[in-house]
Structures are given as structure tokens and as C-alpha cells.
Write a protein that holds these residues in place. Structure first.
Motif, PDB file in Angstrom:
ATOM      1  N   GLU A   1      -4.405 -29.296  -0.265  1.00  0.00           N
ATOM      2  CA  GLU A   1      -4.261 -27.851  -0.247  1.00  0.00           C
ATOM      3  C   GLU A   1      -5.367 -27.121   0.512  1.00  0.00           C
ATOM      4  O   GLU A   1      -5.108 -26.150   1.196  1.00  0.00           O
ATOM      5  N   SER A   2      -6.603 -27.576   0.377  1.00  0.00           N
ATOM      6  CA  SER A   2      -7.696 -26.793   0.956  1.00  0.00           C
ATOM      7  C   SER A   2      -8.988 -27.596   1.051  1.00  0.00           C
ATOM      8  O   SER A   2      -9.100 -28.692   0.529  1.00  0.00           O
ATOM      9  N   LYS A   3      -9.965 -26.977   1.711  1.00  0.00           N
ATOM     10  CA  LYS A   3     -11.321 -27.521   1.783  1.00  0.00           C
ATOM     11  C   LYS A   3     -12.133 -26.849   0.685  1.00  0.00           C
ATOM     12  O   LYS A   3     -12.022 -25.637   0.491  1.00  0.00           O
ATOM     13  N   LYS A   4     -12.933 -27.624  -0.055  1.00  0.00           N
ATOM     14  CA  LYS A   4     -13.685 -27.085  -1.184  1.00  0.00           C
ATOM     15  C   LYS A   4     -15.133 -27.543  -1.137  1.00  0.00           C
ATOM     16  O   LYS A   4     -15.467 -28.535  -0.509  1.00  0.00           O
ATOM     17  N   GLU A   5     -15.946 -26.794  -1.861  1.00  0.00           N
ATOM     18  CA  GLU A   5     -17.357 -27.149  -2.020  1.00  0.00           C
ATOM     19  C   GLU A   5     -17.724 -26.913  -3.480  1.00  0.00           C
ATOM     20  O   GLU A   5     -17.435 -25.855  -4.029  1.00  0.00           O
ATOM     21  N   ASP A   6     -18.303 -27.909  -4.115  1.00  0.00           N
ATOM     22  CA  ASP A   6     -18.704 -27.796  -5.515  1.00  0.00           C
ATOM     23  C   ASP A   6     -20.093 -28.376  -5.711  1.00  0.00           C
ATOM     24  O   ASP A   6     -20.474 -29.336  -5.048  1.00  0.00           O
ATOM     25  N   LEU A   7     -20.814 -27.785  -6.650  1.00  0.00           N
ATOM     26  CA  LEU A   7     -22.068 -28.368  -7.101  1.00  0.00           C
ATOM     27  C   LEU A   7     -21.746 -29.313  -8.241  1.00  0.00           C
ATOM     28  O   LEU A   7     -21.097 -28.938  -9.207  1.00  0.00           O
ATOM     29  N   VAL A   8     -22.185 -30.552  -8.117  1.00  0.00           N
ATOM     30  CA  VAL A   8     -21.957 -31.567  -9.141  1.00  0.00           C
ATOM     31  C   VAL A   8     -23.283 -31.812  -9.851  1.00  0.00           C
ATOM     32  O   VAL A   8     -24.310 -32.052  -9.208  1.00  0.00           O
ATOM     33  N   PHE A   9     -23.256 -31.733 -11.176  1.00  0.00           N
ATOM     34  CA  PHE A   9     -24.434 -32.047 -11.986  1.00  0.00           C
ATOM     35  C   PHE A   9     -24.425 -33.551 -12.235  1.00  0.00           C
ATOM     36  O   PHE A   9     -23.440 -34.101 -12.733  1.00  0.00           O
ATOM     37  N   ILE A  10     -25.502 -34.203 -11.864  1.00  0.00           N
ATOM     38  CA  ILE A  10     -25.595 -35.658 -12.026  1.00  0.00           C
ATOM     39  C   ILE A  10     -26.692 -35.978 -13.034  1.00  0.00           C
ATOM     40  O   ILE A  10     -27.805 -35.476 -12.931  1.00  0.00           O
ATOM     41  N   PHE A  11     -26.321 -36.801 -13.996  1.00  0.00           N
ATOM     42  CA  PHE A  11     -27.277 -37.284 -15.001  1.00  0.00           C
ATOM     43  C   PHE A  11     -27.428 -38.779 -14.779  1.00  0.00           C
ATOM     44  O   PHE A  11     -26.498 -39.552 -14.995  1.00  0.00           O
ATOM     45  N   TRP A  12     -28.587 -39.165 -14.298  1.00  0.00           N
ATOM     46  CA  TRP A  12     -28.901 -40.562 -14.002  1.00  0.00           C
ATOM     47  C   TRP A  12     -29.773 -41.093 -15.118  1.00  0.00           C
ATOM     48  O   TRP A  12     -30.886 -40.615 -15.331  1.00  0.00           O
ATOM     49  N   ALA A  13     -29.269 -42.060 -15.859  1.00  0.00           N
ATOM     50  CA  ALA A  13     -30.023 -42.680 -16.952  1.00  0.00           C
ATOM     51  C   ALA A  13     -29.900 -44.190 -16.798  1.00  0.00           C
ATOM     52  O   ALA A  13     -29.111 -44.839 -17.467  1.00  0.00           O
ATOM     53  N   THR A  14     -30.675 -44.724 -15.892  1.00  0.00           N
ATOM     54  CA  THR A  14     -30.600 -46.149 -15.593  1.00  0.00           C
ATOM     55  C   THR A  14     -30.887 -46.995 -16.837  1.00  0.00           C
ATOM     56  O   THR A  14     -31.691 -46.617 -17.690  1.00  0.00           O
ATOM     57  N   GLU A  15     -30.221 -48.102 -16.905  1.00  0.00           N
ATOM     58  CA  GLU A  15     -30.391 -48.981 -18.066  1.00  0.00           C
ATOM     59  C   GLU A  15     -31.806 -49.539 -18.161  1.00  0.00           C
ATOM     60  O   GLU A  15     -32.220 -50.027 -19.211  1.00  0.00           O
ATOM     61  N   TRP A  16     -32.583 -49.482 -17.080  1.00  0.00           N
ATOM     62  CA  TRP A  16     -33.950 -50.005 -17.080  1.00  0.00           C
ATOM     63  C   TRP A  16     -35.001 -48.953 -17.420  1.00  0.00           C
ATOM     64  O   TRP A  16     -36.182 -49.247 -17.469  1.00  0.00           O
ATOM     65  N   ALA A  17     -34.559 -47.718 -17.678  1.00  0.00           N
ATOM     66  CA  ALA A  17     -35.505 -46.659 -18.049  1.00  0.00           C
ATOM     67  C   ALA A  17     -36.000 -46.902 -19.477  1.00  0.00           C
ATOM     68  O   ALA A  17     -35.285 -47.484 -20.302  1.00  0.00           O
ATOM     69  N   PRO A  18     -37.201 -46.460 -19.780  1.00  0.00           N
ATOM     70  CA  PRO A  18     -37.697 -46.593 -21.153  1.00  0.00           C
ATOM     71  C   PRO A  18     -36.774 -45.849 -22.131  1.00  0.00           C
ATOM     72  O   PRO A  18     -36.226 -44.796 -21.798  1.00  0.00           O
ATOM     73  N   LEU A  19     -36.617 -46.398 -23.296  1.00  0.00           N
ATOM     74  CA  LEU A  19     -35.727 -45.822 -24.297  1.00  0.00           C
ATOM     75  C   LEU A  19     -36.100 -44.375 -24.617  1.00  0.00           C
ATOM     76  O   LEU A  19     -35.231 -43.515 -24.721  1.00  0.00           O
ATOM     77  N   THR A  20     -37.381 -44.089 -24.734  1.00  0.00           N
ATOM     78  CA  THR A  20     -37.794 -42.715 -25.049  1.00  0.00           C
ATOM     79  C   THR A  20     -37.394 -41.758 -23.938  1.00  0.00           C
ATOM     80  O   THR A  20     -36.974 -40.636 -24.205  1.00  0.00           O
TER      81      THR A  20
END
Length: 149
Positions: A76-95
Motif C-alpha cells: 500500500e505505501s512507504k512507511k517509517e517507524d521508530l522501533v524500540f529495541i530491548f537487547w538483553a543478551t543471555e551473557w549479561a549479568p543477571l542483575t
């Protein structure tokens, strides 16, 4: 406050950052991740695939929030959106994972107008534009970021 200002600027100004990373400071405030942004003007000049460059900037052993300005086309059209990304890698400290997870809703409430969210825990979940395309529009895409899927 700096994060909200950049977000509001991004909503009204197209000639800004393609990506805006956020992280937690030592005193647990959400701050801009300086030096890791991709500017719109860099795309096509020094950065040919902004999504791949963004994924390479994600830390191996820590969490991040980010805004990613995506451009896509549907039938239908060309769009632009801001996507919120939450990166929580499995190797990050638990805290770290716990603090980022518990702060996520607070920052999202401040960033009014976010339509899309992508949460990822490993590089496999963010490895290519198809993952992002599925999140923001399902199978309705023709190209994403000007490239066919």
C-alpha cells in the motif's frame, strides 16, 4: 531527560540519528549511549547496511535499549517507524538483565508514539532485516531499508 529530548527530536527531524542507543549509568539512570549512534547522513556514505552495523554495535555481555528508525514498504505505501529495541543478551549479568527489564516499561511510557518493539536475547534473534520486518509488519513487506527481503 536527555533520552526523552533525543526521542522527541527524532520524531520531528528526519535528518538525525538512524539509531539511538540507551544504557544505564553507574547510578542506574537511563542515559544516551554516546558514540554508538548511526546518523542518517552516514547511510550510503560510510555505512551501507545500517541494520547490520547497528547489530554489530550491540554489546556481547550487557543489555541495551535502542531506537531504530526503520523505513519499509508494504503493497500500500512507504512507511517509517521508530522501533524500540530491548537487547538483553543471555551473557549479561543477571542483575543487569533484571534492572533493564524492570526499567523497560518506565522508559517506554516516556517515549510516546512507539508503535513497534523488538526484544532480543541473542544475535540469532536480530541477525538480519527479516527479523525486524516480521516484527514491524509481518509478511507484508516488499523492501526494508531499501533492500528486498
Amino acid at each position: 531527560d536527555g533520552v526523552i529530548k533525543v526521542f522527541n527530536d527524532k520524531k520531528v527531524c528526519e535528518e538525525a540519528q538512524k539509531t539511538v542507543p540507551f544504557c544505564l549509568s553507574e547510578d542506574k539512570n537511563i542515559i544516551l549511549g554516546e558514540g554508538n549512534e548511526i546518523l542518517v547522513g552516514d547511510v550510503g556514505q560510510t555505512i551501507h547496511d545500517p541494520y547490520t552495523a547497528f547489530v554489530k554495535m550491540l554489546p556481547d555481555k550487557n543489555c541495551r535499549y535502542a531506537l531504530y528508525d526503520t523505513i519499509y514498504e508494504t503493497k500500500e505505501s512507504k512507511k517509517e517507524d521508530l522501533v524500540f529495541i530491548f537487547w538483553a543478551t543471555e551473557w549479561a549479568p543477571l542483575t543487569s538483565k533484571m534492572i533493564y527489564a524492570s526499567s523497560k516499561n518506565a522508559i517506554k511510557k516516556k517515549l510516546t508514539g512507539i508503535k513497534q518493539e523488538l526484544q532480543a536475547n541473542c544475535y540469532e534473534e536480530v541477525k538480519d532485516r527479516c527479523t525486524l520486518a516480521e516484527k514491524v509488519g509481518g509478511s507484508a513487506f516488499i523492501p526494508l531499508e531499501g533492500k528486498p527481503l
